[in-house]
Scaffold this motif. Structure first.
Motif, PDB file in Angstrom:
ATOM      1  N   LYS A   1      -3.010  11.579  -9.529  1.00 22.97           N
ATOM      2  CA  LYS A   1      -1.724  11.896 -10.160  1.00 22.97           C
ATOM      3  C   LYS A   1      -0.587  11.361  -9.300  1.00 22.97           C
ATOM      4  O   LYS A   1       0.398  10.794  -9.818  1.00 22.97           O
ATOM      5  CB  LYS A   1      -1.589  13.406 -10.354  1.00 22.97           C
ATOM      6  N   TYR A   2      -0.713  11.514  -7.986  1.00 23.41           N
ATOM      7  CA  TYR A   2       0.311  11.009  -7.080  1.00 23.41           C
ATOM      8  C   TYR A   2       0.350   9.478  -7.109  1.00 23.41           C
ATOM      9  O   TYR A   2       1.435   8.874  -7.143  1.00 23.41           O
ATOM     10  CB  TYR A   2       0.055  11.500  -5.652  1.00 23.41           C
ATOM     11  N   VAL A   3      -0.836   8.856  -7.085  1.00 27.71           N
ATOM     12  CA  VAL A   3      -0.903   7.391  -7.147  1.00 27.71           C
ATOM     13  C   VAL A   3      -0.207   6.881  -8.409  1.00 27.71           C
ATOM     14  O   VAL A   3       0.558   5.918  -8.367  1.00 27.71           O
ATOM     15  CB  VAL A   3      -2.366   6.915  -7.099  1.00 27.71           C
ATOM     16  N   ARG A   4      -0.492   7.522  -9.545  1.00 23.32           N
ATOM     17  CA  ARG A   4       0.125   7.108 -10.808  1.00 23.32           C
ATOM     18  C   ARG A   4       1.646   7.253 -10.737  1.00 23.32           C
ATOM     19  O   ARG A   4       2.379   6.353 -11.172  1.00 23.32           O
ATOM     20  CB  ARG A   4      -0.434   7.935 -11.956  1.00 23.32           C
ATOM     21  N   TRP A   5       2.120   8.349 -10.172  1.00 25.85           N
ATOM     22  CA  TRP A   5       3.564   8.567 -10.057  1.00 25.85           C
ATOM     23  C   TRP A   5       4.215   7.471  -9.209  1.00 25.85           C
ATOM     24  O   TRP A   5       5.258   6.924  -9.582  1.00 25.85           O
ATOM     25  CB  TRP A   5       3.833   9.938  -9.445  1.00 25.85           C
ATOM     26  N   VAL A   6       3.605   7.140  -8.079  1.00 27.92           N
ATOM     27  CA  VAL A   6       4.159   6.108  -7.193  1.00 27.92           C
ATOM     28  C   VAL A   6       4.211   4.756  -7.909  1.00 27.92           C
ATOM     29  O   VAL A   6       5.247   4.083  -7.949  1.00 27.92           O
ATOM     30  CB  VAL A   6       3.334   5.987  -5.899  1.00 27.92           C
ATOM     31  N   HIS A   7       3.083   4.352  -8.499  1.00 24.39           N
ATOM     32  CA  HIS A   7       3.001   3.008  -9.068  1.00 24.39           C
ATOM     33  C   HIS A   7       3.718   2.877 -10.402  1.00 24.39           C
ATOM     34  O   HIS A   7       4.123   1.763 -10.768  1.00 24.39           O
ATOM     35  CB  HIS A   7       1.535   2.587  -9.183  1.00 24.39           C
ATOM     36  N   ASP A   8       3.900   3.975 -11.103  1.00 24.78           N
ATOM     37  CA  ASP A   8       4.693   3.905 -12.333  1.00 24.78           C
ATOM     38  C   ASP A   8       6.148   3.555 -12.037  1.00 24.78           C
ATOM     39  O   ASP A   8       6.858   3.041 -12.903  1.00 24.78           O
ATOM     40  CB  ASP A   8       4.631   5.243 -13.084  1.00 24.78           C
ATOM     41  N   GLY A   9       6.588   3.809 -10.812  1.00 26.66           N
ATOM     42  CA  GLY A   9       7.960   3.479 -10.452  1.00 26.66           C
ATOM     43  C   GLY A   9       8.178   2.001 -10.200  1.00 26.66           C
ATOM     44  O   GLY A   9       9.308   1.520 -10.228  1.00 26.66           O
ATOM     45  N   ALA A  10       7.101   1.267  -9.941  1.00 21.77           N
ATOM     46  CA  ALA A  10       7.221  -0.162  -9.637  1.00 21.77           C
ATOM     47  C   ALA A  10       7.260  -0.985 -10.919  1.00 21.77           C
ATOM     48  O   ALA A  10       6.672  -0.605 -11.937  1.00 21.77           O
ATOM     49  CB  ALA A  10       6.048  -0.600  -8.760  1.00 21.77           C
TER      50      ALA A  10
ATOM     51  N   SER B   1       0.827  -1.210   0.000  1.00 15.86           N
ATOM     52  CA  SER B   1       0.000   0.000   0.000  1.00 15.86           C
ATOM     53  C   SER B   1       0.861   1.261   0.000  1.00 15.86           C
ATOM     54  O   SER B   1       0.745   2.118   0.868  1.00 15.86           O
ATOM     55  CB  SER B   1      -0.930  -0.001   1.226  1.00 15.86           C
ATOM     56  N   PRO B   2       1.756   1.418  -0.985  1.00 13.73           N
ATOM     57  CA  PRO B   2       2.740   2.501  -0.948  1.00 13.73           C
ATOM     58  C   PRO B   2       2.116   3.894  -0.970  1.00 13.73           C
ATOM     59  O   PRO B   2       1.219   4.180  -1.754  1.00 13.73           O
ATOM     60  CB  PRO B   2       3.572   2.251  -2.209  1.00 13.73           C
ATOM     61  N   PHE B   3       2.633   4.740  -0.073  1.00 12.04           N
ATOM     62  CA  PHE B   3       2.231   6.155  -0.028  1.00 12.04           C
ATOM     63  C   PHE B   3       3.514   6.966   0.078  1.00 12.04           C
ATOM     64  O   PHE B   3       4.244   7.082  -0.905  1.00 12.04           O
ATOM     65  CB  PHE B   3       1.268   6.391   1.130  1.00 12.04           C
ATOM     66  N   LEU B   4       3.866   7.478   1.242  1.00 17.85           N
ATOM     67  CA  LEU B   4       5.117   8.227   1.369  1.00 17.85           C
ATOM     68  C   LEU B   4       6.310   7.293   1.547  1.00 17.85           C
ATOM     69  O   LEU B   4       7.285   7.355   0.800  1.00 17.85           O
ATOM     70  CB  LEU B   4       5.026   9.188   2.568  1.00 17.85           C
ATOM     71  N   LEU B   5       6.232   6.419   2.528  1.00 16.20           N
ATOM     72  CA  LEU B   5       7.333   5.502   2.803  1.00 16.20           C
ATOM     73  C   LEU B   5       7.532   4.520   1.650  1.00 16.20           C
ATOM     74  O   LEU B   5       8.649   4.276   1.206  1.00 16.20           O
ATOM     75  CB  LEU B   5       7.053   4.746   4.106  1.00 16.20           C
ATOM     76  N   GLY B   6       6.434   3.974   1.151  1.00 14.64           N
ATOM     77  CA  GLY B   6       6.525   3.026   0.040  1.00 14.64           C
ATOM     78  C   GLY B   6       7.074   3.662  -1.214  1.00 14.64           C
ATOM     79  O   GLY B   6       7.841   3.031  -1.961  1.00 14.64           O
ATOM     80  N   ALA B   7       6.697   4.909  -1.466  1.00  7.27           N
ATOM     81  CA  ALA B   7       7.210   5.610  -2.643  1.00  7.27           C
ATOM     82  C   ALA B   7       8.720   5.758  -2.559  1.00  7.27           C
ATOM     83  O   ALA B   7       9.437   5.574  -3.558  1.00  7.27           O
ATOM     84  CB  ALA B   7       6.555   6.989  -2.759  1.00  7.27           C
ATOM     85  N   GLN B   8       9.228   6.065  -1.356  1.00  8.32           N
ATOM     86  CA  GLN B   8      10.673   6.178  -1.215  1.00  8.32           C
ATOM     87  C   GLN B   8      11.350   4.821  -1.381  1.00  8.32           C
ATOM     88  O   GLN B   8      12.418   4.717  -1.972  1.00  8.32           O
ATOM     89  CB  GLN B   8      11.039   6.755   0.153  1.00  8.32           C
ATOM     90  N   GLY B   9      10.696   3.768  -0.874  1.00  8.05           N
ATOM     91  CA  GLY B   9      11.257   2.437  -1.031  1.00  8.05           C
ATOM     92  C   GLY B   9      11.377   2.039  -2.487  1.00  8.05           C
ATOM     93  O   GLY B   9      12.407   1.493  -2.917  1.00  8.05           O
ATOM     94  N   ILE B  10      10.347   2.329  -3.279  1.00 14.02           N
ATOM     95  CA  ILE B  10      10.370   2.001  -4.702  1.00 14.02           C
ATOM     96  C   ILE B  10      11.457   2.803  -5.419  1.00 14.02           C
ATOM     97  O   ILE B  10      12.216   2.273  -6.248  1.00 14.02           O
ATOM     98  CB  ILE B  10       8.988   2.268  -5.335  1.00 14.02           C
ATOM     99  N   ALA B  11      11.553   4.095  -5.088  1.00 15.25           N
ATOM    100  CA  ALA B  11      12.569   4.940  -5.728  1.00 15.25           C
ATOM    101  C   ALA B  11      13.975   4.448  -5.382  1.00 15.25           C
ATOM    102  O   ALA B  11      14.857   4.391  -6.252  1.00 15.25           O
ATOM    103  CB  ALA B  11      12.385   6.387  -5.279  1.00 15.25           C
ATOM    104  N   ALA B  12      14.185   4.079  -4.112  1.00 15.86           N
ATOM    105  CA  ALA B  12      15.501   3.590  -3.704  1.00 15.86           C
ATOM    106  C   ALA B  12      15.830   2.277  -4.416  1.00 15.86           C
ATOM    107  O   ALA B  12      16.966   2.051  -4.849  1.00 15.86           O
ATOM    108  CB  ALA B  12      15.529   3.395  -2.187  1.00 15.86           C
ATOM    109  N   ALA B  13      14.837   1.416  -4.540  1.00 21.71           N
ATOM    110  CA  ALA B  13      15.053   0.146  -5.232  1.00 21.71           C
ATOM    111  C   ALA B  13      15.456   0.379  -6.684  1.00 21.71           C
ATOM    112  O   ALA B  13      16.361  -0.282  -7.207  1.00 21.71           O
ATOM    113  CB  ALA B  13      13.783  -0.699  -5.166  1.00 21.71           C
ATOM    114  N   ASN B  14      14.808   1.336  -7.338  1.00 27.11           N
ATOM    115  CA  ASN B  14      15.154   1.637  -8.730  1.00 27.11           C
ATOM    116  C   ASN B  14      16.581   2.145  -8.853  1.00 27.11           C
ATOM    117  O   ASN B  14      17.311   1.780  -9.789  1.00 27.11           O
ATOM    118  CB  ASN B  14      14.166   2.656  -9.305  1.00 27.11           C
ATOM    119  N   ARG B  15      17.008   2.983  -7.912  1.00 32.80           N
ATOM    120  CA  ARG B  15      18.385   3.485  -7.953  1.00 32.80           C
ATOM    121  C   ARG B  15      19.391   2.351  -7.771  1.00 32.80           C
ATOM    122  O   ARG B  15      20.503   2.406  -8.306  1.00 32.80           O
ATOM    123  CB  ARG B  15      18.602   4.542  -6.862  1.00 32.80           C
ATOM    124  N   MET B  16      18.998   1.326  -7.034  1.00 31.51           N
ATOM    125  CA  MET B  16      19.892   0.214  -6.745  1.00 31.51           C
ATOM    126  C   MET B  16      19.729  -0.949  -7.719  1.00 31.51           C
ATOM    127  O   MET B  16      20.386  -1.984  -7.587  1.00 31.51           O
ATOM    128  CB  MET B  16      19.642  -0.281  -5.317  1.00 31.51           C
TER     129      MET B  16
END
Length: 384
Positions: free
Chosen positions: A134-143, A89-104
């Motif tokens: 718009k925020y939901v799309r941004w978060v989930h597009d990263g996954a 259920s990514p929101f703030l914390l989950g969004a950062q987790g997804i972004a960090a995973a992409n960087r790694m």
């Protein structure tokens, strides 16, 4: 396999997100995988199912801890070196987790469990629906992949422009929630409390929060021979208590484990009131307990309740429809029993073991897809 689970909610907070994360962790442990949990710092245990639990800073909103972005997240991920990241259920914390995973270079699976736009609207966050989506799309597009629990949530995400979707529901403990528990001592004792004069008990289980719309149970006021039982608590309790004042209502508070199973066993009908559920885990628990379900024809219940077979669906927001549905089932004992039996049969193939095996399959898919993508890019660069 090594799995990093980043969850917006975890123990001691109990809700659908926490429950599913706990069942997933238990399955991963039983299957020999390695995992860690990253969650808000709200008093979580140091370990769960033998896996380390890492807490990061958070703030409380309406009794709900909200994890804040923190540099700890990437450091924790780097130390653990996961094969895949699971964002619950990514929101703030989950969004950062997804972004960090992409960087790694770590593939990620996002599990959509909260109607962010509906939550923002119900809780008066001052965010427009368009901005929330718009925020939901941004978060989930990263996954790499987003798992949706129902046809309604899949439609909402596709409409919002989210790509890479697959369906994944939720499991239910068909042994803990079982019609046979009605004969248990605790269920009988509770039944005497809820139905001292032989009333039919209509039960609700869940958070008592604005988006759950529990106050709609006021539609049952004056329905002959019917009492209401509410399991749960939350910020909207004063509002709901006011709306139900003068009705035969029993507040049972937060329950879990065998106590919750006994509560379901003491009910006759299960009522679901919210119109913004992405799934509806309590509906599955009610069905496993052999109860007919009354729910709005919106969101997750559309997939979970077969109208006229294991329950009744009423038009969203139609309190007269809610009253009519409960009244119809209450007045017809054979119908009530048939619906309860049908609900039980409906969930027999939805054990957590089956659903978690499906989830591991999704993990494997994104790991393979990411590796093939890296190989493809490498080949293109070699020939350029």
């Amino acid at each position: 396999m090594r799995i990093a689970v980043v969850s917006e909610s975890f123990l001691p907070t109990v809700n659908g997100v926490t429950t599913s994360v706990c069942r997933v962790l238990e399955h991963l442990a039983a299957s020999g995988h390695e995992a860690i949990v990253i969650c808000p710092d709200a008093g979580a245990p140091a370990t769960y199912a033998g896996f380390p639990v890492h807490q990061v800073p958070s703030f409380a909103y309406r009794q709900f801890p909200v994890g804040l972005p923190s540099p700890q997240v990437q450091r924790i991920l780097a130390r653990f070196g996961p094969d895949v990241l699971h964002a619950a259920s990514p929101f703030l914390l989950g969004a950062q987790g997804i972004a960090a995973a992409n960087r790694m270079g770590i593939p990620s699976v996002a599990v959509y469990q909260t109607d962010v736009a509906g939550y923002a609207r119900s809780n008066g966050l001052g965010i427009t629906s368009a901005l929330a989506w718009k925020y939901v799309r941004w978060v989930h597009d990263g996954a790499d992949l987003t798992l949706v629990p129902s046809s309604a949530s899949e439609y909402d995400l596709r409409t919002a422009g989210v790509q890479r979707l697959a369906r994944w529901g939720r499991g239910v403990d068909i042994e803990r929630y079982h019609p046979n528990h009605r004969r248990g001592a605790r269920a009988k004792e509770l039944r005497e409390q809820l139905s001292p004069d032989g009333e039919l008990v209509v039960g609700y289980v869940g958070r008592v929060a604005p988006e759950k719309q529990v106050e709609r149970l006021r539609a049952l006021r004056g329905l002959p021979g019917v009492s209401v039982a509410i399991v749960g608590d939350g910020p909207a309790r004063p509002v709901v208590a006011g709306a139900l004042r003068g009705m035969p209502v029993t507040w049972l508070g937060r329950l879990g484990g065998e106590e919750l199973a006994a509560a379901y066993a003491a009910f006759d009908i299960f009522a679901h009131t919210g119109t913004e559920e992405t799934f509806g885990q309590t509906i599955q628990e009610a069905h496993a307990s052999g109860l007919p379900v009354v729910a709005p024809r919106a969101g997750g219940p559309i997939d979970l309740v077969e109208h006229g077979v294991d329950g009744l669906l009423y038009p969203p927001g139609d309190e007269r429809g809610l009253r009519a549905a409960v009244g119809m089932i209450a007045a017809d004992v054979p119908l009530r029993l048939r619906m309860g039996e049908a609900g039980r049969r409906r969930v027999l193939g939805r054990s957590w073991s089956v659903l978690c095996d499906e989830l591991v399959g999704h993990y494997e898919t994104v790991i393979v897809d990411r590796a093939e993508e890296v190989q493809r890019i490498g080949s293109e660069r070699a020939y350029s």
